[in-house]
Design a protein around this motif. Structure first.
Motif, PDB file in Angstrom:
ATOM      1  N   ALA A 102       0.813  -1.217   0.000  1.00 41.76           N
ATOM      2  CA  ALA A 102       0.000   0.000   0.000  1.00 41.76           C
ATOM      3  C   ALA A 102       0.847   1.268   0.000  1.00 41.76           C
ATOM      4  N   GLY A 103       2.167   1.123   0.145  1.00 38.29           N
ATOM      5  CA  GLY A 103       3.037   2.293   0.187  1.00 38.29           C
ATOM      6  C   GLY A 103       2.820   3.127   1.440  1.00 38.29           C
ATOM      7  N   HIS A 104       2.450   2.454   2.523  1.00 39.40           N
ATOM      8  CA  HIS A 104       2.140   3.164   3.773  1.00 39.40           C
ATOM      9  C   HIS A 104       3.390   3.777   4.405  1.00 39.40           C
ATOM     10  N   LYS A 105       3.195   4.959   5.004  1.00 43.95           N
ATOM     11  CA  LYS A 105       4.275   5.624   5.736  1.00 43.95           C
ATOM     12  C   LYS A 105       3.777   6.004   7.134  1.00 43.95           C
ATOM     13  N   PRO A 106       4.606   5.849   8.169  1.00 41.11           N
ATOM     14  CA  PRO A 106       4.213   6.262   9.524  1.00 41.11           C
ATOM     15  C   PRO A 106       4.029   7.773   9.591  1.00 41.11           C
ATOM     16  N   ALA A 162      15.477   1.534  12.572  1.00 37.61           N
ATOM     17  CA  ALA A 162      14.300   1.708  11.714  1.00 37.61           C
ATOM     18  C   ALA A 162      13.659   3.083  11.922  1.00 37.61           C
ATOM     19  N   SER A 163      13.537   3.486  13.183  1.00 37.79           N
ATOM     20  CA  SER A 163      12.904   4.772  13.496  1.00 37.79           C
ATOM     21  C   SER A 163      13.746   5.947  13.008  1.00 37.79           C
ATOM     22  N   ALA A 164      15.046   5.899  13.292  1.00 38.05           N
ATOM     23  CA  ALA A 164      15.938   6.977  12.857  1.00 38.05           C
ATOM     24  C   ALA A 164      16.052   6.991  11.338  1.00 38.05           C
ATOM     25  N   GLY A 165      16.094   5.792  10.733  1.00 39.83           N
ATOM     26  CA  GLY A 165      16.194   5.701   9.280  1.00 39.83           C
ATOM     27  C   GLY A 165      15.015   6.362   8.589  1.00 39.83           C
ATOM     28  N   GLY A 170      12.497   9.447   5.217  1.00 39.51           N
ATOM     29  CA  GLY A 170      11.092   9.528   4.855  1.00 39.51           C
ATOM     30  C   GLY A 170      10.635   8.347   4.014  1.00 39.51           C
ATOM     31  N   ILE A 171      11.472   7.316   3.923  1.00 37.02           N
ATOM     32  CA  ILE A 171      11.134   6.120   3.153  1.00 37.02           C
ATOM     33  C   ILE A 171      10.312   5.167   4.029  1.00 37.02           C
ATOM     34  N   SER A 176       8.833  -0.956   7.614  1.00 40.41           N
ATOM     35  CA  SER A 176       8.443  -2.339   7.348  1.00 40.41           C
ATOM     36  C   SER A 176       9.633  -3.284   7.490  1.00 40.41           C
ATOM     37  N   ILE A 177      10.798  -2.827   7.036  1.00 39.08           N
ATOM     38  CA  ILE A 177      12.010  -3.643   7.183  1.00 39.08           C
ATOM     39  C   ILE A 177      12.318  -3.864   8.660  1.00 39.08           C
ATOM     40  N   GLY A 178      12.159  -2.798   9.454  1.00 35.08           N
ATOM     41  CA  GLY A 178      12.370  -2.909  10.897  1.00 35.08           C
ATOM     42  C   GLY A 178      11.402  -3.904  11.515  1.00 35.08           C
ATOM     43  N   ALA A 179      10.143  -3.878  11.060  1.00 31.26           N
ATOM     44  CA  ALA A 179       9.128  -4.799  11.575  1.00 31.26           C
ATOM     45  C   ALA A 179       9.474  -6.244  11.215  1.00 31.26           C
ATOM     46  N   ILE A 180       9.989  -6.445   9.999  1.00 31.41           N
ATOM     47  CA  ILE A 180      10.388  -7.790   9.571  1.00 31.41           C
ATOM     48  C   ILE A 180      11.541  -8.297  10.432  1.00 31.41           C
ATOM     49  N   ALA A 181      12.501  -7.419  10.726  1.00 31.38           N
ATOM     50  CA  ALA A 181      13.642  -7.804  11.568  1.00 31.38           C
ATOM     51  C   ALA A 181      13.168  -8.180  12.970  1.00 31.38           C
TER      52      ALA A 181
END
Length: 207
Positions: A102-106, A162-165, A170-171, A176-181
């Motif tokens: 969905a291209g979701h962003k926090p 993930a948060s700082a990245g 803004g990607i 999502s990568i952080g969540a997968i890890a």
């Protein structure tokens, strides 16, 4: 009660209390800011509470000179903990796939940065003192728990990255990568919990 055992109990109470507080804040802000990595981190904290309760029960047995072999209560706690980790892992993987598609962003991941830094400091202190007390009491169970806390430290580092990245780039995919890890480590924790339910040591962690 032996002073070292008092310290061991105090560390366990701190671990459980910290996990509950961290879980509430992380889940609430994870939902508010729509950041999956922070939400997963918070749910992981709640799962760890059950493991912490199992460790507390084990310490009571050790204090009463009943040895470190896990009993039925502790094995049940480990199985519940393991199942919780597996469910969390699956949920994070599915959530990450949906968000990526969905291209979701926090909204923001600033809270994730703050919580992860606090957690890194807290976990480092807990690891140091758990290891110290474990050696003083010559308890393999407490030393094993100290080593398991290192996994929680790694999870905190992943959340920070993930948060700082995301804040820097803004990607949305970074969240999502952080969540997968986090899902990967949760899976490993779940597998370890089931293995320990069959063995002699109990492991818990506080983030």
């Amino acid at each position: 009660m032996n002073r070292n055992y008092k310290t061991a109990f105090l560390l366990t109470y701190i671990t459980i209390g910290y996990n509950i507080l961290e879980g509430i804040i992380s889940v609430a802000w994870g939902i508010e800011d729509e950041t999956l990595s922070l939400l997963g981190f918070g749910i992981d904290s709640f799962v760890e509470v059950m493991s912490g309760i199992g460790l507390l029960h084990m310490l009571l047995r050790i204090k009463n000179n009943n040895g470190e072999t896990s009993d039925k209560f502790e094995r049940t706690a480990l199985r519940i903990t393991g199942a919780g980790f597996y469910i969390l892992s699956a949920g994070l993987v599915v959530g990450s796939m949906i968000n990526t598609y969905a291209g979701h962003k926090p909204e923001t991941t600033v809270v994730g940065i703050i919580i992860s830094v606090i957690s890194i400091i807290t976990m480092s202190v807990l690891i140091y003192y758990k290891m110290k007390i474990g050696k003083a009491l010559q308890s393999e169970a407490i030393i094993a728990d100290a080593n398991c806390t290192k996994t929680c430290l790694y999870l905190s580092i992943i959340l920070l990255a993930a948060s700082a990245g995301y804040e820097l780039t803004g990607i949305g995919g970074i969240d999502s990568i952080g969540a997968i890890a986090i899902a990967w480590f949760s899976y490993k924790e779940g597998k370890e919990a089931f293995e320990k339910a069959k063995g002699n040591l109990i492991c818990s962690c506080g983030h």
